[in-house]
Design a protein around this motif. Structure first.
Motif, PDB file in Angstrom:
ATOM      1  N   PRO A 192      10.550   0.435  68.581  1.00 52.30           N
ATOM      2  CA  PRO A 192      10.144   1.246  67.431  1.00 52.30           C
ATOM      3  C   PRO A 192      10.345   0.477  66.130  1.00 52.30           C
ATOM      4  CG  PRO A 192      11.555   2.487  68.923  1.00 52.30           C
ATOM      5  CD  PRO A 192      11.607   1.065  69.378  1.00 52.30           C
ATOM      6  N   THR A 193       9.648   0.899  65.088  1.00 50.12           N
ATOM      7  CA  THR A 193       9.676   0.198  63.808  1.00 50.12           C
ATOM      8  C   THR A 193      10.581   0.901  62.814  1.00 50.12           C
ATOM      9  OG1 THR A 193       7.439  -0.667  64.111  1.00 50.12           O
ATOM     10  CG2 THR A 193       8.289  -0.618  61.868  1.00 50.12           C
ATOM     11  N   LEU A 194      11.471   0.122  62.210  1.00 48.37           N
ATOM     12  CA  LEU A 194      12.292   0.565  61.089  1.00 48.37           C
ATOM     13  C   LEU A 194      11.775  -0.111  59.828  1.00 48.37           C
ATOM     14  CD1 LEU A 194      14.866   1.747  59.668  1.00 48.37           C
ATOM     15  CD2 LEU A 194      16.037  -0.370  60.377  1.00 48.37           C
ATOM     16  N   VAL A 195      11.365   0.677  58.854  1.00 49.46           N
ATOM     17  CA  VAL A 195      11.010   0.151  57.535  1.00 49.46           C
ATOM     18  C   VAL A 195      12.285   0.149  56.700  1.00 49.46           C
ATOM     19  CG1 VAL A 195       9.645   0.507  55.449  1.00 49.46           C
ATOM     20  CG2 VAL A 195       8.621   0.926  57.699  1.00 49.46           C
ATOM     21  N   TRP A 196      12.664  -1.025  56.188  1.00 45.97           N
ATOM     22  CA  TRP A 196      13.982  -1.213  55.589  1.00 45.97           C
ATOM     23  C   TRP A 196      13.877  -1.667  54.131  1.00 45.97           C
ATOM     24  CZ3 TRP A 196      18.487   0.561  56.348  1.00 45.97           C
ATOM     25  CH2 TRP A 196      19.611  -0.028  55.755  1.00 45.97           C
ATOM     26  N   LEU A 197      14.765  -1.103  53.272  1.00 51.36           N
ATOM     27  CA  LEU A 197      14.708  -1.323  51.834  1.00 51.36           C
ATOM     28  C   LEU A 197      16.062  -1.804  51.311  1.00 51.36           C
ATOM     29  CD1 LEU A 197      12.999   2.102  51.073  1.00 51.36           C
ATOM     30  CD2 LEU A 197      11.875  -0.052  51.684  1.00 51.36           C
ATOM     31  N   HIS A 198      16.097  -3.004  50.757  1.00 53.39           N
ATOM     32  CA  HIS A 198      17.326  -3.545  50.177  1.00 53.39           C
ATOM     33  C   HIS A 198      17.705  -2.785  48.902  1.00 53.39           C
ATOM     34  CE1 HIS A 198      15.259  -5.435  46.774  1.00 53.39           C
ATOM     35  NE2 HIS A 198      14.332  -5.843  47.622  1.00 53.39           N
ATOM     36  N   GLY A 199      18.940  -3.019  48.447  1.00 53.53           N
ATOM     37  CA  GLY A 199      19.391  -2.461  47.183  1.00 53.53           C
ATOM     38  C   GLY A 199      19.250  -3.459  46.051  1.00 53.53           C
ATOM     39  N   GLY A 200      19.897  -3.123  44.917  1.00 53.09           N
ATOM     40  CA  GLY A 200      19.833  -3.996  43.750  1.00 53.09           C
ATOM     41  C   GLY A 200      19.650  -3.263  42.443  1.00 53.09           C
ATOM     42  N   GLY A 201      19.868  -1.943  42.451  1.00 48.27           N
ATOM     43  CA  GLY A 201      19.796  -1.182  41.208  1.00 48.27           C
ATOM     44  C   GLY A 201      18.426  -1.132  40.585  1.00 48.27           C
ATOM     45  N   PHE A 202      17.374  -1.323  41.369  1.00 48.67           N
ATOM     46  CA  PHE A 202      15.974  -1.338  40.918  1.00 48.67           C
ATOM     47  C   PHE A 202      15.659  -2.550  40.041  1.00 48.67           C
ATOM     48  CE2 PHE A 202      17.145   3.230  41.116  1.00 48.67           C
ATOM     49  CZ  PHE A 202      16.392   3.574  42.219  1.00 48.67           C
ATOM     50  N   VAL A 208      10.858  -4.573  53.183  1.00 47.50           N
ATOM     51  CA  VAL A 208       9.818  -4.413  52.162  1.00 47.50           C
ATOM     52  C   VAL A 208      10.243  -5.046  50.833  1.00 47.50           C
ATOM     53  CG1 VAL A 208       8.388  -2.750  50.912  1.00 47.50           C
ATOM     54  CG2 VAL A 208       9.107  -2.267  53.266  1.00 47.50           C
ATOM     55  N   ASP A 209       9.387  -5.885  50.295  1.00 46.53           N
ATOM     56  CA  ASP A 209       9.601  -6.495  48.979  1.00 46.53           C
ATOM     57  C   ASP A 209       8.965  -5.601  47.921  1.00 46.53           C
ATOM     58  OD1 ASP A 209      10.388  -8.309  47.064  1.00 46.53           O
ATOM     59  OD2 ASP A 209       8.796  -9.747  47.473  1.00 46.53           O
ATOM     60  N   TYR A 210       9.560  -4.424  47.742  1.00 46.44           N
ATOM     61  CA  TYR A 210       8.999  -3.431  46.823  1.00 46.44           C
ATOM     62  C   TYR A 210       9.148  -3.897  45.371  1.00 46.44           C
ATOM     63  CZ  TYR A 210      13.944  -2.043  46.425  1.00 46.44           C
ATOM     64  OH  TYR A 210      15.302  -2.035  46.231  1.00 46.44           O
ATOM     65  N   VAL A 262       1.389  -4.912  50.248  1.00 44.01           N
ATOM     66  CA  VAL A 262       2.794  -5.044  49.836  1.00 44.01           C
ATOM     67  C   VAL A 262       3.436  -6.182  50.629  1.00 44.01           C
ATOM     68  CG1 VAL A 262       5.020  -3.881  49.635  1.00 44.01           C
ATOM     69  CG2 VAL A 262       2.891  -2.570  49.356  1.00 44.01           C
ATOM     70  N   PRO A 263       4.103  -7.127  49.970  1.00 43.29           N
ATOM     71  CA  PRO A 263       4.776  -8.207  50.712  1.00 43.29           C
ATOM     72  C   PRO A 263       5.889  -7.652  51.598  1.00 43.29           C
ATOM     73  CG  PRO A 263       4.587  -8.742  48.368  1.00 43.29           C
ATOM     74  CD  PRO A 263       4.234  -7.299  48.510  1.00 43.29           C
ATOM     75  N   VAL A 264       5.922  -8.103  52.841  1.00 38.62           N
ATOM     76  CA  VAL A 264       6.953  -7.668  53.786  1.00 38.62           C
ATOM     77  C   VAL A 264       7.391  -8.864  54.624  1.00 38.62           C
ATOM     78  CG1 VAL A 264       6.021  -5.319  53.943  1.00 38.62           C
ATOM     79  CG2 VAL A 264       5.334  -7.038  55.635  1.00 38.62           C
ATOM     80  N   ARG A 265       8.521  -8.679  55.286  1.00 34.59           N
ATOM     81  CA  ARG A 265       8.997  -9.648  56.269  1.00 34.59           C
ATOM     82  C   ARG A 265       9.329  -8.857  57.525  1.00 34.59           C
ATOM     83  NH1 ARG A 265      13.580 -13.477  54.091  1.00 34.59           N
ATOM     84  NH2 ARG A 265      11.844 -14.204  52.804  1.00 34.59           N
ATOM     85  N   GLY A 290       7.777   1.207  42.969  1.00 35.63           N
ATOM     86  CA  GLY A 290       8.569   0.857  44.142  1.00 35.63           C
ATOM     87  C   GLY A 290       8.402   1.857  45.260  1.00 35.63           C
ATOM     88  N   ALA A 291       8.493   3.146  44.914  1.00 34.77           N
ATOM     89  CA  ALA A 291       8.297   4.192  45.928  1.00 34.77           C
ATOM     90  C   ALA A 291       6.861   4.184  46.444  1.00 34.77           C
ATOM     91  CB  ALA A 291       8.659   5.554  45.353  1.00 34.77           C
ATOM     92  N   ASP A 292       5.900   3.893  45.566  1.00 34.09           N
ATOM     93  CA  ASP A 292       4.506   3.792  46.017  1.00 34.09           C
ATOM     94  C   ASP A 292       4.366   2.722  47.097  1.00 34.09           C
ATOM     95  OD1 ASP A 292       3.784   5.699  44.127  1.00 34.09           O
ATOM     96  OD2 ASP A 292       2.930   4.237  42.719  1.00 34.09           O
ATOM     97  N   ASP A 293       5.035   1.582  46.909  1.00 32.91           N
ATOM     98  CA  ASP A 293       4.976   0.507  47.895  1.00 32.91           C
ATOM     99  C   ASP A 293       5.532   0.966  49.236  1.00 32.91           C
ATOM    100  OD1 ASP A 293       3.912  -1.176  45.997  1.00 32.91           O
ATOM    101  OD2 ASP A 293       5.806  -2.207  45.575  1.00 32.91           O
ATOM    102  N   VAL A 294       6.660   1.686  49.188  1.00 33.56           N
ATOM    103  CA  VAL A 294       7.282   2.146  50.431  1.00 33.56           C
ATOM    104  C   VAL A 294       6.372   3.139  51.147  1.00 33.56           C
ATOM    105  CG1 VAL A 294       9.282   3.311  51.422  1.00 33.56           C
ATOM    106  CG2 VAL A 294       9.576   1.775  49.468  1.00 33.56           C
ATOM    107  N   VAL A 295       5.830   4.087  50.413  1.00 35.46           N
ATOM    108  CA  VAL A 295       4.935   5.071  51.018  1.00 35.46           C
ATOM    109  C   VAL A 295       3.728   4.380  51.636  1.00 35.46           C
ATOM    110  CG1 VAL A 295       3.357   6.982  50.498  1.00 35.46           C
ATOM    111  CG2 VAL A 295       5.676   6.988  49.557  1.00 35.46           C
TER     112      VAL A 295
END
Length: 284
Positions: free
Chosen positions: A49-59, A87-89, A39-42, A97-102
């Motif tokens: 500690p690590t925070l996994v972060w997810l932007h918005g955008g209405g999917f 995460v560039d889900y 999964v592409p990430v930045r 999208g949820a699969d990418d996050v998991v």
């Protein structure tokens, strides 16, 4: 509280909400683009500690360059002392999208131990959906952040006070039923009228007990937001399930206020997020 004058002015003038306020500069931090579990990430920062972060955008929209992703990540590295994995889900593709996050959280947890997870709007939806899946898979999280989350196919009823606040605002910043239907249709296609479990985790379950076992959660609402009842309902149901919940309402701001760099309300929200993250990373 009245709407922040900067936001009100931009609504009237058409200036982009994402334009930084004069004089604001996001903190400079080490940034590395890569993939995690394909999964592409930045990744921002390199310690803590690590925070996994997810932007918005209405999917349907959003990327790693938008302020909700890039500026928020830089600010939280500076304010909370965390490493942020943005995460560039995949968009418009349930459950991809949820699969990418998991996948990202699972891989990262194996390397570092329990991580923090959070997101804004649709990213908050994916964060809660992923947290439920990770809980069921036995992958613990240190904490969860849901910032003005988009959790319901149909919003819970608004209070009279909220309806009065929202009435003068333009349709562009509203979430009317027709807009909610269009968003659901784009996200789920023919399944929009009968969403699969976890497509809208605020309504995925009928029993609040199904939310038991989730980590301490910060739920952030915006005062001028049709989706505020979604956030409040989630906080109530999580608390009823025994989840430690902190609630924070940012006054004078619209849905998506973290997308306006340097906005006083956005900076206050970032302070609240940083405080919560520090409180739940001390032992990690």
């Amino acid at each position: 509280m009245t709407l922040d004058p900067t936001l009100a002015s931009r609504l009237d003038s058409g200036v982009s909400m994402a334009a930084p306020l004069p004089g604001y500069e996001a903190p400079a931090r080490l940034v590395v683009s890569s993939t995690i579990a394909g999964v592409p990430v930045r990744t921002y920062g390199s310690s803590g500690p690590t925070l996994v972060w997810l932007h918005g955008g209405g999917f349907a929209a959003g990327d790693l360059d938008m302020p909700e992703a890039d500026v928020v990540a830089r600010e939280l590295v500076a304010r909370a002392g965390v490493t942020v994995v943005s995460v560039d889900y995949r968009l418009a593709a349930f459950p991809a999208g949820a699969d990418d996050v998991v996948a990202v959280v699972s891989f990262t947890s194996r390397a570092t131990g329990p991580v923090l997870l959070g997101g804004t709007s649709a990213g908050g939806n994916l964060a809660l959906a992923a947290a439920l899946r990770l809980r069921d898979a036995g992958t613990p999280l240190a904490a969860l952040v849901l910032a003005y989350p988009y959790l319901h196919r149909v919003n819970p009823p608004a209070t009279a006070e909220l309806e009065e606040r929202m009435a003068p605002l333009p349709e562009s910043v509203r979430f009317a039923p027709a807009k909610m239907t269009a968003m659901a249709t784009f996200y789920l296609g023919p399944l929009a009228d009968d969403p699969p479990p976890l497509a809208y985790p605020g309504t995925a379950y009928s029993d609040t007990a199904d939310f038991a076992g989730l980590p301490p959660t910060l739920v952030i609402g915006a005062e001028y937001d049709d989706l505020l009842p979604s956030a409040l309902d989630a906080a109530s149901r999580l608390r009823a399930a025994g989840v430690p919940v902190s609630e924070y309402l940012e006054t004078g701001v619209l849905h998506g206020h973290l997308n306006t760099p340097g906005l006083p309300g956005a900076l206050r929200t970032l302070d609240e997020m940083a405080w919560f993250l520090r409180a739940h990373t001390a032992a990690n």
